[in-house]
Design a protein around this motif. Structure first.
Motif, PDB file in Angstrom:
ATOM      1  N   ALA A  81       0.816  -1.218   0.000  1.00 45.05           N
ATOM      2  CA  ALA A  81       0.000   0.000   0.000  1.00 45.05           C
ATOM      3  C   ALA A  81       0.848   1.266   0.000  1.00 45.05           C
ATOM      4  O   ALA A  81       0.405   2.305  -0.484  1.00 45.05           O
ATOM      5  N   ASP A  82       2.061   1.189   0.516  1.00 38.89           N
ATOM      6  CA  ASP A  82       2.957   2.350   0.595  1.00 38.89           C
ATOM      7  C   ASP A  82       4.010   2.354  -0.502  1.00 38.89           C
ATOM      8  O   ASP A  82       5.026   3.043  -0.384  1.00 38.89           O
ATOM      9  N   THR A  83       3.804   1.574  -1.547  1.00 33.14           N
ATOM     10  CA  THR A  83       4.755   1.512  -2.657  1.00 33.14           C
ATOM     11  C   THR A  83       4.031   1.828  -3.963  1.00 33.14           C
ATOM     12  O   THR A  83       2.796   1.875  -4.000  1.00 33.14           O
ATOM     13  N   SER A  84       4.789   1.983  -5.026  1.00 36.31           N
ATOM     14  CA  SER A  84       4.158   2.231  -6.329  1.00 36.31           C
ATOM     15  C   SER A  84       3.474   0.972  -6.867  1.00 36.31           C
ATOM     16  O   SER A  84       2.701   1.051  -7.816  1.00 36.31           O
ATOM     17  N   PHE A  85       3.711  -0.198  -6.264  1.00 32.14           N
ATOM     18  CA  PHE A  85       3.026  -1.419  -6.711  1.00 32.14           C
ATOM     19  C   PHE A  85       1.523  -1.339  -6.430  1.00 32.14           C
ATOM     20  O   PHE A  85       0.739  -2.044  -7.062  1.00 32.14           O
ATOM     21  N   ALA A  86       1.122  -0.481  -5.517  1.00 30.31           N
ATOM     22  CA  ALA A  86      -0.303  -0.298  -5.235  1.00 30.31           C
ATOM     23  C   ALA A  86      -1.025   0.335  -6.427  1.00 30.31           C
ATOM     24  O   ALA A  86      -2.240   0.181  -6.570  1.00 30.31           O
ATOM     25  N   ARG A  87      -0.262   1.028  -7.289  1.00 32.08           N
ATOM     26  CA  ARG A  87      -0.847   1.735  -8.433  1.00 32.08           C
ATOM     27  C   ARG A  87      -0.206   1.363  -9.763  1.00 32.08           C
ATOM     28  O   ARG A  87      -0.485   1.983 -10.776  1.00 32.08           O
ATOM     29  N   ASN A  88       0.646   0.368  -9.794  1.00 31.13           N
ATOM     30  CA  ASN A  88       1.409   0.021 -10.995  1.00 31.13           C
ATOM     31  C   ASN A  88       0.489  -0.475 -12.115  1.00 31.13           C
ATOM     32  O   ASN A  88      -0.328  -1.362 -11.895  1.00 31.13           O
ATOM     33  N   ARG A  89       0.624   0.103 -13.290  1.00 30.47           N
ATOM     34  CA  ARG A  89      -0.226  -0.275 -14.423  1.00 30.47           C
ATOM     35  C   ARG A  89       0.208  -1.577 -15.081  1.00 30.47           C
ATOM     36  O   ARG A  89      -0.577  -2.226 -15.749  1.00 30.47           O
ATOM     37  N   LYS A  90       1.473  -1.946 -14.923  1.00 32.09           N
ATOM     38  CA  LYS A  90       1.989  -3.141 -15.599  1.00 32.09           C
ATOM     39  C   LYS A  90       1.991  -4.389 -14.727  1.00 32.09           C
ATOM     40  O   LYS A  90       2.061  -5.494 -15.232  1.00 32.09           O
ATOM     41  N   ILE A  91       1.935  -4.192 -13.423  1.00 29.74           N
ATOM     42  CA  ILE A  91       1.905  -5.323 -12.494  1.00 29.74           C
ATOM     43  C   ILE A  91       0.554  -5.282 -11.785  1.00 29.74           C
ATOM     44  O   ILE A  91       0.278  -4.349 -11.030  1.00 29.74           O
ATOM     45  N   PRO A  92      -0.297  -6.281 -12.040  1.00 32.03           N
ATOM     46  CA  PRO A  92      -1.661  -6.207 -11.518  1.00 32.03           C
ATOM     47  C   PRO A  92      -1.738  -6.323  -9.997  1.00 32.03           C
ATOM     48  O   PRO A  92      -0.912  -6.969  -9.360  1.00 32.03           O
ATOM     49  N   ARG A  93      -2.737  -5.689  -9.467  1.00 27.58           N
ATOM     50  CA  ARG A  93      -3.082  -5.841  -8.051  1.00 27.58           C
ATOM     51  C   ARG A  93      -4.208  -6.868  -8.049  1.00 27.58           C
ATOM     52  O   ARG A  93      -5.301  -6.596  -8.552  1.00 27.58           O
ATOM     53  N   ILE A  94      -3.947  -8.041  -7.502  1.00 29.16           N
ATOM     54  CA  ILE A  94      -4.927  -9.121  -7.647  1.00 29.16           C
ATOM     55  C   ILE A  94      -6.009  -9.123  -6.573  1.00 29.16           C
ATOM     56  O   ILE A  94      -7.037  -9.761  -6.742  1.00 29.16           O
ATOM     57  N   ASP A  95      -5.767  -8.426  -5.468  1.00 23.86           N
ATOM     58  CA  ASP A  95      -6.784  -8.345  -4.417  1.00 23.86           C
ATOM     59  C   ASP A  95      -6.421  -7.224  -3.446  1.00 23.86           C
ATOM     60  O   ASP A  95      -5.422  -6.540  -3.639  1.00 23.86           O
ATOM     61  N   ASP A  96      -7.232  -7.067  -2.424  1.00 17.89           N
ATOM     62  CA  ASP A  96      -6.999  -6.014  -1.441  1.00 17.89           C
ATOM     63  C   ASP A  96      -6.351  -6.535  -0.168  1.00 17.89           C
ATOM     64  O   ASP A  96      -6.345  -5.845   0.856  1.00 17.89           O
ATOM     65  N   GLN A  97      -5.816  -7.734  -0.226  1.00 16.13           N
ATOM     66  CA  GLN A  97      -5.158  -8.309   0.941  1.00 16.13           C
ATOM     67  C   GLN A  97      -3.995  -7.407   1.369  1.00 16.13           C
ATOM     68  O   GLN A  97      -3.347  -6.772   0.544  1.00 16.13           O
ATOM     69  N   ASP A  98      -3.719  -7.359   2.659  1.00 13.77           N
ATOM     70  CA  ASP A  98      -2.653  -6.520   3.221  1.00 13.77           C
ATOM     71  C   ASP A  98      -1.295  -7.191   3.004  1.00 13.77           C
ATOM     72  O   ASP A  98      -0.714  -7.743   3.926  1.00 13.77           O
ATOM     73  N   VAL A  99      -0.819  -7.154   1.751  1.00 12.52           N
ATOM     74  CA  VAL A  99       0.436  -7.835   1.420  1.00 12.52           C
ATOM     75  C   VAL A  99       1.614  -6.873   1.464  1.00 12.52           C
ATOM     76  O   VAL A  99       1.451  -5.658   1.389  1.00 12.52           O
ATOM     77  N   TRP A 100       2.784  -7.442   1.582  1.00 14.08           N
ATOM     78  CA  TRP A 100       4.029  -6.685   1.485  1.00 14.08           C
ATOM     79  C   TRP A 100       4.667  -7.005   0.136  1.00 14.08           C
ATOM     80  O   TRP A 100       4.524  -8.118  -0.373  1.00 14.08           O
ATOM     81  N   SER A 101       5.357  -6.032  -0.433  1.00 15.22           N
ATOM     82  CA  SER A 101       6.064  -6.201  -1.706  1.00 15.22           C
ATOM     83  C   SER A 101       7.557  -6.348  -1.450  1.00 15.22           C
ATOM     84  O   SER A 101       8.137  -5.581  -0.681  1.00 15.22           O
ATOM     85  N   LEU A 102       8.157  -7.323  -2.110  1.00  9.92           N
ATOM     86  CA  LEU A 102       9.606  -7.554  -2.063  1.00  9.92           C
ATOM     87  C   LEU A 102      10.091  -7.350  -3.496  1.00  9.92           C
ATOM     88  O   LEU A 102       9.765  -8.146  -4.365  1.00  9.92           O
ATOM     89  N   TRP A 103      10.831  -6.262  -3.754  1.00 12.58           N
ATOM     90  CA  TRP A 103      11.113  -5.908  -5.145  1.00 12.58           C
ATOM     91  C   TRP A 103      12.580  -5.827  -5.518  1.00 12.58           C
ATOM     92  O   TRP A 103      12.899  -5.659  -6.687  1.00 12.58           O
ATOM     93  N   CYS A 104      13.477  -5.922  -4.581  1.00  7.11           N
ATOM     94  CA  CYS A 104      14.892  -5.791  -4.934  1.00  7.11           C
ATOM     95  C   CYS A 104      15.718  -6.711  -4.049  1.00  7.11           C
ATOM     96  O   CYS A 104      15.558  -6.698  -2.829  1.00  7.11           O
ATOM     97  N   VAL A 105      16.578  -7.497  -4.665  1.00  7.18           N
ATOM     98  CA  VAL A 105      17.506  -8.370  -3.936  1.00  7.18           C
ATOM     99  C   VAL A 105      18.887  -8.137  -4.537  1.00  7.18           C
ATOM    100  O   VAL A 105      19.085  -8.342  -5.738  1.00  7.18           O
ATOM    101  N   ARG A 106      19.828  -7.681  -3.703  1.00 10.80           N
ATOM    102  CA  ARG A 106      21.182  -7.395  -4.194  1.00 10.80           C
ATOM    103  C   ARG A 106      22.215  -8.056  -3.288  1.00 10.80           C
ATOM    104  O   ARG A 106      22.110  -7.991  -2.075  1.00 10.80           O
ATOM    105  N   VAL A 107      23.218  -8.642  -3.923  1.00  6.78           N
ATOM    106  CA  VAL A 107      24.348  -9.231  -3.196  1.00  6.78           C
ATOM    107  C   VAL A 107      25.607  -8.548  -3.703  1.00  6.78           C
ATOM    108  O   VAL A 107      25.785  -8.367  -4.922  1.00  6.78           O
TER     109      VAL A 107
END
Length: 189
Positions: A81-107
């Motif tokens: 809800a606090d990220t751009s994934f809440a409004r992203n046009r290319k990545i669908p929001r499939i429901d209103d569940q209170d999910v967290w987004s994990l978008w970057c993994v760097r080593v």
């Protein structure tokens, strides 16, 4: 030595993982999905790092992996809800569940190939769970085992997330480095 993954509460360690070599450079700082696009585009030079320092003070913007006291990895995770994934046009929001987004993994270079990305995904999930998340979503590439350019590998691969127990729930219209991204989810309930 075992890798220790913990919430990102030390700005200097976050800076090592996502900041530029030159403080005035206009690099991502892992802000692209974390803050509104207009704000992200307006931030220049040192203002980008200052904004990340603010986020760290407000609460961990992700998790860091440590080998002893040396920071070796980063994963960005936050309520969708606090990220751009809440409004992203290319990545669908499939429901209103209170999910967290994990978008970057760097080593960090010199530490790759040791499974640290797996530790980071697991640590990010554990952190989200500890904060009451009902599920975690990720948006990795569907690369079918083909090599992904390291500068674009930050989104992870479907295989990385499947090994962590995530399942594909949707295709997306997003593409990174020529590979389609998929929406994957791990329910924590």
């Amino acid at each position: 030595m075992a890798i220790d993954v913990r919430p990102a509460t030390v700005f200097e360690d976050v800076q090592i993982m996502v900041g530029p070599k030159r403080p005035d450079a206009n690099v991502c700082w892992c802000l692209s999905y974390r803050i509104p696009s207009k704000e992200n585009l307006a931030l220049r030079g040192t203002a980008r790092g200052e904004r990340v320092a603010e986020l760290v003070r407000e609460g961990p913007p992700g998790v860091l992996a440590y080998d002893g006291e040396e920071v070796v990895g980063w994963a960005a995770i936050h309520p969708r809800a606090d990220t751009s994934f809440a409004r992203n046009r290319k990545i669908p929001r499939i429901d209103d569940q209170d999910v967290w987004s994990l978008w970057c993994v760097r080593v960090r270079p010199g530490h790759r190939g040791r499974g640290i990305a797996h530790d980071l995904v697991g640590g990010a999930v554990d952190y989200a769970r500890s904060q009451g998340a009902s599920a975690v979503e990720a948006y990795p590439v569907e690369n079918d085992g083909k090599k992904v350019d390291l500068t674009m590998a930050y989104v992870g691969t479907r295989a990385l997330f499947e090994r962590a127990g995530f399942s594909k729930v949707s295709d997306t219209d997003s593409v990174v480095n020529g590979f389609p991204r998929v929406l994957m989810r791990l329910d924590l309930a």
